[in-house]
Design a protein around this motif. Structure first.
Motif, mmCIF file in Angstrom:
data_model
loop_
_atom_site.group_PDB
_atom_site.id
_atom_site.type_symbol
_atom_site.label_atom_id
_atom_site.label_comp_id
_atom_site.label_asym_id
_atom_site.label_seq_id
_atom_site.Cartn_x
_atom_site.Cartn_y
_atom_site.Cartn_z
ATOM 1 N N VAL A 293 0.814 -1.282 0.098
ATOM 2 C CA VAL A 293 0.017 -0.041 -0.047
ATOM 3 C C VAL A 293 0.905 1.122 -0.082
ATOM 4 C CG1 VAL A 293 -1.475 1.466 1.357
ATOM 5 C CG2 VAL A 293 -2.022 -1.181 1.001
ATOM 6 N N GLY A 294 1.756 1.150 1.005
ATOM 7 C CA GLY A 294 2.774 2.364 0.933
ATOM 8 C C GLY A 294 3.525 2.714 -0.413
ATOM 9 N N GLY A 295 4.092 1.589 -1.094
ATOM 10 C CA GLY A 295 4.772 1.635 -2.140
ATOM 11 C C GLY A 295 3.880 2.151 -3.393
ATOM 12 N N ILE A 296 2.800 1.756 -3.533
ATOM 13 C CA ILE A 296 1.700 2.276 -4.375
ATOM 14 C C ILE A 296 1.481 3.734 -4.421
ATOM 15 C CG2 ILE A 296 -0.684 2.470 -5.200
ATOM 16 C CD1 ILE A 296 0.892 -0.067 -6.270
ATOM 17 N N ASN A 297 1.246 4.281 -2.898
ATOM 18 C CA ASN A 297 0.884 5.708 -2.474
ATOM 19 C C ASN A 297 2.187 6.571 -3.079
ATOM 20 O OD1 ASN A 297 -0.234 7.532 -1.245
ATOM 21 N ND2 ASN A 297 0.420 6.995 0.836
ATOM 22 N N ALA A 322 -13.663 10.694 -8.251
ATOM 23 C CA ALA A 322 -14.480 9.979 -8.866
ATOM 24 C C ALA A 322 -13.881 8.421 -8.785
ATOM 25 C CB ALA A 322 -14.450 10.401 -10.521
ATOM 26 N N GLY A 323 -12.550 8.301 -8.967
ATOM 27 C CA GLY A 323 -12.019 6.987 -8.863
ATOM 28 C C GLY A 323 -12.243 6.400 -7.375
ATOM 29 N N MET A 324 -11.752 7.122 -6.423
ATOM 30 C CA MET A 324 -11.973 6.844 -5.079
ATOM 31 C C MET A 324 -13.371 6.269 -4.578
ATOM 32 S SD MET A 324 -9.810 9.791 -3.448
ATOM 33 C CE MET A 324 -10.279 9.800 -1.808
ATOM 34 N N ALA A 325 -14.438 6.979 -5.176
ATOM 35 C CA ALA A 325 -15.791 6.662 -4.976
ATOM 36 C C ALA A 325 -16.210 5.220 -5.381
ATOM 37 C CB ALA A 325 -16.917 7.423 -5.817
ATOM 38 N N ILE A 349 -8.435 -1.514 -2.425
ATOM 39 C CA ILE A 349 -7.692 -0.595 -1.604
ATOM 40 C C ILE A 349 -6.453 -0.008 -2.286
ATOM 41 C CG2 ILE A 349 -5.931 -0.845 0.260
ATOM 42 C CD1 ILE A 349 -8.017 -2.424 2.054
ATOM 43 N N LEU A 350 -5.753 -0.821 -3.073
ATOM 44 C CA LEU A 350 -4.552 -0.310 -3.991
ATOM 45 C C LEU A 350 -5.122 0.464 -5.080
ATOM 46 C CD1 LEU A 350 -2.420 -3.724 -4.473
ATOM 47 C CD2 LEU A 350 -2.145 -1.942 -2.823
ATOM 48 N N LEU A 351 -6.111 0.298 -5.691
ATOM 49 C CA LEU A 351 -6.724 1.279 -6.742
ATOM 50 C C LEU A 351 -7.392 2.594 -5.933
ATOM 51 C CD1 LEU A 351 -8.581 -0.954 -9.175
ATOM 52 C CD2 LEU A 351 -6.516 0.557 -9.633
ATOM 53 N N PHE A 356 -6.278 8.460 -4.901
ATOM 54 C CA PHE A 356 -5.912 9.552 -3.801
ATOM 55 C C PHE A 356 -4.582 10.037 -3.752
ATOM 56 C CE2 PHE A 356 -4.460 10.746 0.450
ATOM 57 C CZ PHE A 356 -5.284 11.499 1.008
ATOM 58 N N ALA A 357 -3.451 9.238 -3.957
ATOM 59 C CA ALA A 357 -2.537 9.732 -4.140
ATOM 60 C C ALA A 357 -1.990 10.742 -5.349
ATOM 61 C CB ALA A 357 -1.142 8.464 -4.104
#
Length: 449
Positions: A293-297, A322-325, A349-351, A356-357
């Motif tokens: 998760v941290g790496g993707i962020n 929009a993507g987060m929703a 979660i990764l998407l 978000f990032a």
């Protein structure tokens, strides 16, 4: 291209270490909260308190940071935040009970609250307009690198010995490890100058000119004159924030800050190992997935850095919300249908982190750092970021209770609704500030008076 950009990036990277400590110190709880809960036998409400007590300090730090940085300078106050981080890390190592743990977490929170305002503010005040979004986003990169680093440190410490050692001792080492980056930040801050706009505000024009000669690609005399005009009319106070024009800027700063948190990001950052354990993963595997998760962020924050000054703030914010929703809807659906043993939750979660990032993560700080005039920037950012930390506190405190009361599916669907509302707010209310100087943005609000 003049050599000035070398200094701009050098000073930006140092200020971004404040972001690294912000990420490191907030996310350290993710690997420790399960062990702390077991050691002290905490209820759901007390688990939420242990995870979120630092946020009380964050709110205090945010409330003080504007006045302190306006009075004593951005650089001195960043030094204060670094020392608060160090004291917190050192104090938790021998903490003999939950009360001492909470006390030192609050001190660390004060450091986080200060850094969350003063680091991006400092960067915005030294940055050329055409790359300001990119440079402030480097601060967010510092945050996510700090999160990634502590996820890795947590995983290493948790794997050193057995579960019983982690419950009594391991989690203390997780917090104590923050002493090293804290001391590094103190030393690095001695290599950067004070903000030229703060120096100008103190009538230290020769010093301001000397700094601008190092960092500015524009005509320095013209830039100084624009700063002089912007500062000439008034001295900023809290009452100034509620006048027409600035009132709208303050509302945008507050509401955007709130949406950046009530869309659920800190649920993922603080509770990721516990979420993955709930899907059937063991402690070790859950911590490894949390490092992912941290790496993707971190990777997706680089996308924001690359495109924020090309595409603009608004397009990235709309795409991200929009993507987060959509991702939160999928995560909730997976929990609702008890499809948690496959890859639906991890993929969702990764998407979600990806979206978000590249949007609300870095761009909230970009927008809040640049929409306020110089004479009220410290105080205005204090108000906006105070509400950010208040939102983080509410989300972190209520997440375990929501899980108990309504279950995982409906909890994530609440955050989905917040993401939809964030999209609508950005679409209707947030202006585009790409390539505008700080003084031009100030004139935009003045036109509303």
């Amino acid at each position: 291209m003049r050599n000035n950009l070398k200094y701009v990036y050098q000073y930006t990277v140092v200020a971004a270490v404040g972001g690294l400590l912000f990420g490191y110190d907030t996310a350290v709880i993710s690997g420790a909260i399960g062990f702390i809960q077991k050691q002290y036998g905490l209820s759901a409400a007390m688990t939420g308190w242990a995870a979120s007590c630092a946020l009380i300090g964050c709110m205090l730090g945010a409330m003080m940071a504007g006045w302190l940085s306006d009075s004593f300078g951005r650089k001195k106050v960043l030094l204060l935040s670094a020392l608060a981080f160090a004291v917190s890390s050192l104090g938790i190592l021998p903490a003999s009970g939950l009360s001492w743990f909470v006390f030192f977490r609050m001190i660390g929170g004060i450091g986080i609250g200060i850094a969350s305002i003063v680091s991006p503010m400092y960067i915005s005040e030294i940055a050329p307009a055409h790359i300001r979004g990119r440079l402030i986003s480097i601060y967010q990169l510092g945050i996510v690198l700090g999160i990634l680093l502590i996820y890795f440190v947590n995983a290493v410490i948790a794997g050193m010995y057995d579960e019983s050692w982690n419950i009594t001792t391991g989690w203390r080492y997780m917090f104590g490890s923050g002493l090293i980056p804290s001391l590094a930040f103190v030393l690095l801050l001695f290599t950067v100058p004070e903000s030229p706009r703060w120096l100008a505000r103190q009538n230290l024009w020769q010093k301001a000119e000397a700094v601008l000669n190092k960092v500015s690609e524009a005509n320095v005399a013209e830039e100084l004159n624009n700063i002089r005009i912007a500062l000439h009319t008034r001295e900023g106070g809290f009452k100034e924030l509620f006048k027409p024009g600035l009132r709208k800027a303050l509302a945008i700063g507050i509401i955007l800050s709130v949406f950046s948190q009530v869309t659920g990001i800190n649920v993922i950052m603080y509770y990721a190992p516990e979420i993955f354990k709930a899907t059937g993963e063991g402690t070790s595997s859950a911590l490894v997935q949390t490092v992912l998760v941290g790496g993707i962020n971190a990777v997706m924050t680089l996308v924001a850095i690359k495109y924020v000054d090309r595409l603009g703030r608004k397009k990235l914010l709309l795409t991200g919300a929009a993507g987060m929703a959509v991702c939160l809807a999928v995560i909730g659906w997976a929990f609702y249908n008890q499809m948690t043993t496959g890859y639906w939750v991890l993929a969702g979660i990764l998407l979600y982190i990806c979206f978000f990032a590249m949007s609300l993560g870095p761009l909230t700080f970009v927008v809040v750092s640049e929409i306020f005039p110089t004479h009220v920037r410290g105080r205005a950012m204090s108000v906006a970021i105070f509400f950010l930390w208040l939102s983080v506190y509410i989300v972190s405190q209520t997440f375990p209770m929501l899980l108990n009361a309504i279950g995982s599916a409906y909890t994530f669907w609440i955050y989905m609704i917040m993401s939809v509302l964030a999209f609508l707010f950005v679409w209707k209310q947030v202006p585009e500030t790409r390539e505008k100087t700080l003084e031009e943005i100030e004139q935009m609000w003045s036109a509303l008076k």
